[in-house]
Write a protein that holds these residues in place. Structure first.
Motif, PDB file in Angstrom:
ATOM      1  N   ARG A  40       0.825  -1.221   0.000  1.00 34.42           N
ATOM      2  CA  ARG A  40       0.000   0.000   0.000  1.00 34.42           C
ATOM      3  C   ARG A  40       0.852   1.262   0.000  1.00 34.42           C
ATOM      4  O   ARG A  40       0.474   2.267  -0.600  1.00 34.42           O
ATOM      5  N   HIS A  41       2.006   1.240   0.698  1.00 37.64           N
ATOM      6  CA  HIS A  41       2.743   2.477   0.951  1.00 37.64           C
ATOM      7  C   HIS A  41       4.072   2.642   0.205  1.00 37.64           C
ATOM      8  O   HIS A  41       4.586   3.751   0.132  1.00 37.64           O
ATOM      9  N   ASP A  42       4.650   1.553  -0.295  1.00 38.26           N
ATOM     10  CA  ASP A  42       5.934   1.659  -1.003  1.00 38.26           C
ATOM     11  C   ASP A  42       5.645   1.985  -2.471  1.00 38.26           C
ATOM     12  O   ASP A  42       5.145   1.132  -3.213  1.00 38.26           O
ATOM     13  N   GLU A  43       5.955   3.207  -2.883  1.00 37.12           N
ATOM     14  CA  GLU A  43       5.569   3.680  -4.213  1.00 37.12           C
ATOM     15  C   GLU A  43       6.204   2.839  -5.330  1.00 37.12           C
ATOM     16  O   GLU A  43       5.555   2.534  -6.342  1.00 37.12           O
ATOM     17  N   ALA A  44       7.463   2.453  -5.150  1.00 36.52           N
ATOM     18  CA  ALA A  44       8.129   1.635  -6.182  1.00 36.52           C
ATOM     19  C   ALA A  44       7.410   0.295  -6.345  1.00 36.52           C
ATOM     20  O   ALA A  44       7.158  -0.161  -7.468  1.00 36.52           O
ATOM     21  N   LEU A  45       7.051  -0.327  -5.236  1.00 38.39           N
ATOM     22  CA  LEU A  45       6.345  -1.612  -5.290  1.00 38.39           C
ATOM     23  C   LEU A  45       4.953  -1.429  -5.893  1.00 38.39           C
ATOM     24  O   LEU A  45       4.524  -2.253  -6.719  1.00 38.39           O
ATOM     25  N   ARG A  46       4.266  -0.361  -5.527  1.00 40.52           N
ATOM     26  CA  ARG A  46       2.937  -0.089  -6.109  1.00 40.52           C
ATOM     27  C   ARG A  46       3.021  -0.017  -7.633  1.00 40.52           C
ATOM     28  O   ARG A  46       2.200  -0.615  -8.329  1.00 40.52           O
ATOM     29  N   GLN A  47       4.025   0.681  -8.129  1.00 40.45           N
ATOM     30  CA  GLN A  47       4.173   0.825  -9.581  1.00 40.45           C
ATOM     31  C   GLN A  47       4.485  -0.522 -10.241  1.00 40.45           C
ATOM     32  O   GLN A  47       3.982  -0.818 -11.330  1.00 40.45           O
ATOM     33  N   GLU A  48       5.289  -1.348  -9.572  1.00 42.05           N
ATOM     34  CA  GLU A  48       5.602  -2.691 -10.102  1.00 42.05           C
ATOM     35  C   GLU A  48       4.336  -3.551 -10.164  1.00 42.05           C
ATOM     36  O   GLU A  48       4.118  -4.291 -11.133  1.00 42.05           O
ATOM     37  N   LEU A  49       3.502  -3.450  -9.131  1.00 41.32           N
ATOM     38  CA  LEU A  49       2.262  -4.238  -9.088  1.00 41.32           C
ATOM     39  C   LEU A  49       1.288  -3.772 -10.170  1.00 41.32           C
ATOM     40  O   LEU A  49       0.653  -4.593 -10.842  1.00 41.32           O
ATOM     41  N   ILE A  50       1.178  -2.460 -10.356  1.00 47.19           N
ATOM     42  CA  ILE A  50       0.295  -1.924 -11.392  1.00 47.19           C
ATOM     43  C   ILE A  50       0.785  -2.347 -12.776  1.00 47.19           C
ATOM     44  O   ILE A  50      -0.003  -2.743 -13.646  1.00 47.19           O
ATOM     45  N   PHE A  58      -5.239  -1.530  -7.472  1.00 41.73           N
ATOM     46  CA  PHE A  58      -5.539  -0.660  -6.340  1.00 41.73           C
ATOM     47  C   PHE A  58      -6.906  -0.011  -6.541  1.00 41.73           C
ATOM     48  O   PHE A  58      -7.301   0.305  -7.664  1.00 41.73           O
ATOM     49  N   THR A  59      -7.611   0.198  -5.439  1.00 41.04           N
ATOM     50  CA  THR A  59      -8.913   0.861  -5.500  1.00 41.04           C
ATOM     51  C   THR A  59      -8.696   2.364  -5.701  1.00 41.04           C
ATOM     52  O   THR A  59      -7.567   2.857  -5.579  1.00 41.04           O
ATOM     53  N   LYS A  60      -9.772   3.076  -5.961  1.00 40.24           N
ATOM     54  CA  LYS A  60      -9.681   4.539  -6.112  1.00 40.24           C
ATOM     55  C   LYS A  60      -9.148   5.191  -4.838  1.00 40.24           C
ATOM     56  O   LYS A  60      -8.497   6.231  -4.888  1.00 40.24           O
ATOM     57  N   ALA A  61      -9.424   4.564  -3.690  1.00 38.87           N
ATOM     58  CA  ALA A  61      -8.954   5.099  -2.396  1.00 38.87           C
ATOM     59  C   ALA A  61      -7.474   4.795  -2.158  1.00 38.87           C
ATOM     60  O   ALA A  61      -6.892   5.257  -1.181  1.00 38.87           O
ATOM     61  N   GLY A  62      -6.881   3.986  -3.051  1.00 37.74           N
ATOM     62  CA  GLY A  62      -5.459   3.676  -2.922  1.00 37.74           C
ATOM     63  C   GLY A  62      -5.156   2.390  -2.178  1.00 37.74           C
ATOM     64  O   GLY A  62      -3.997   2.056  -1.939  1.00 37.74           O
TER      65      GLY A  62
END
Length: 198
Positions: A40-50, A58-62
Motif C-alpha cells: 500500500r505504501h511503497d511507491e516503487a512496489l505499487r508501480q511494479e504491481l500496477i 488498487f482501489t480509487k482510495a489507494g
C-alpha cells in the motif's frame, strides 16, 4: 545482533510463539503484515504491481484490491510466483532497515511463513521452525477460521513446504503439539540467543 527467522506451516502457532519472545523483549518483524503495508505504501512496489496486474490492482482510495488480485494469482502458480518475486525483495530491504534500528538488542526475530520459498532464510543467522502435527493444526484452524473447511485447510497445507523439510533445515524446533509446554522451550532459546551475543 543475531537475526533469527521463525517459520512453520499454517496453524502451527508462530504468532503465539512470537508473542512469548516479544514478552521477553525481543523485537518481532511480522513479514505478512509488513508485506501488506509495503504493497500500500511503497511507491516503487505499487508501480511494479500496477505494471504487472493493471490499474485495478488498487482501489480509487489507494487500497490494495485484494479480491481482484486473488482472482488473478491464487489459481495460477506462475502469477503467484510473479507476485512473490515482486514483493519479497521489498520485504527483505524493509527487514534489513528495521533490523538496523534494533542493533542494541541481542537478537531480533523475523516471522515468515515463506522463509525458504522467499529466500528470506539467507538474511538469517539461525532458523526456528514451529511444529505441530497436521491433525492438531486442522483442529486449531477450524476453530480459528470458521469460514474455512477442512478441505480448504488441507489445500493450503499441500501448497506449503512440508513440515519434514522445514524441520530438516531448521537450527531449532519448537514443538507446539499440545503435549509439550511452549514456555520452557521459548525460555531456553531466549537464554541461548542472549548468551551468544553477551
Amino acid at each position: 545482533m543475531l537475526k533469527i527467522g521463525i517459520t512453520g506451516g499454517i496453524g502451527v502457532g508462530k504468532t503465539v510463539v512470537c508473542r512469548m519472545f516479544a514478552l521477553l523483549g525481543a523485537p518481532i518483524y511480522d513479514s505478512d503484515a509488513r508485506a501488506k503495508w509495503l504493497m500500500r505504501h511503497d511507491e516503487a512496489l505499487r508501480q511494479e504491481l500496477i505494471a504487472a496486474y493493471g490499474p485495478q490492482t488498487f482501489t480509487k482510495a489507494g487500497d490494495l484490491n485484494r479480491p481482484y488480485l486473488s482472482t488473478i494469482v491464487f489459481n495460477d502458480l506462475e502469477r503467484l510466483e510473479q507476485l512473490n518475486s515482486l514483493v519479497h525483495p521489498h520485504v527483505g530491504n524493509d527487514f534489513a532497515n528495521w533490523a538496523a534500528t534494533h542493533a542494541d538488542k541481542p537478537y531480533v526475530l523475523k516471522e515468515a511463513a515463506l522463509m525458504y520459498e522467499s529466500d528470506a532464510w539467507k538474511q538469517m543467522d539461525q532458523i526456528i521452525t514451529v511444529y505441530a502435527p497436521a491433525d492438531v493444526r486442522i483442529r486449531r484452524l477450524l476453530q480459528r477460521d470458521p469460514h474455512r473447511t477442512e478441505a480448504d485447510i488441507k489445500a493450503i497445507m499441500a501448497k506449503q513446504l512440508s513440515e519434514e523439510e522445514r524441520m530438516a533445515r531448521a537450527d531449532h524446533i519448537i514443538y507446539n503439539d499440545d503435549r509439550q509446554l511452549l514456555i520452557p522451550q521459548v525460555l531456553k532459546l531466549h537464554a541461548h540467543f542472549s548468551a551468544i551475543t553477551a
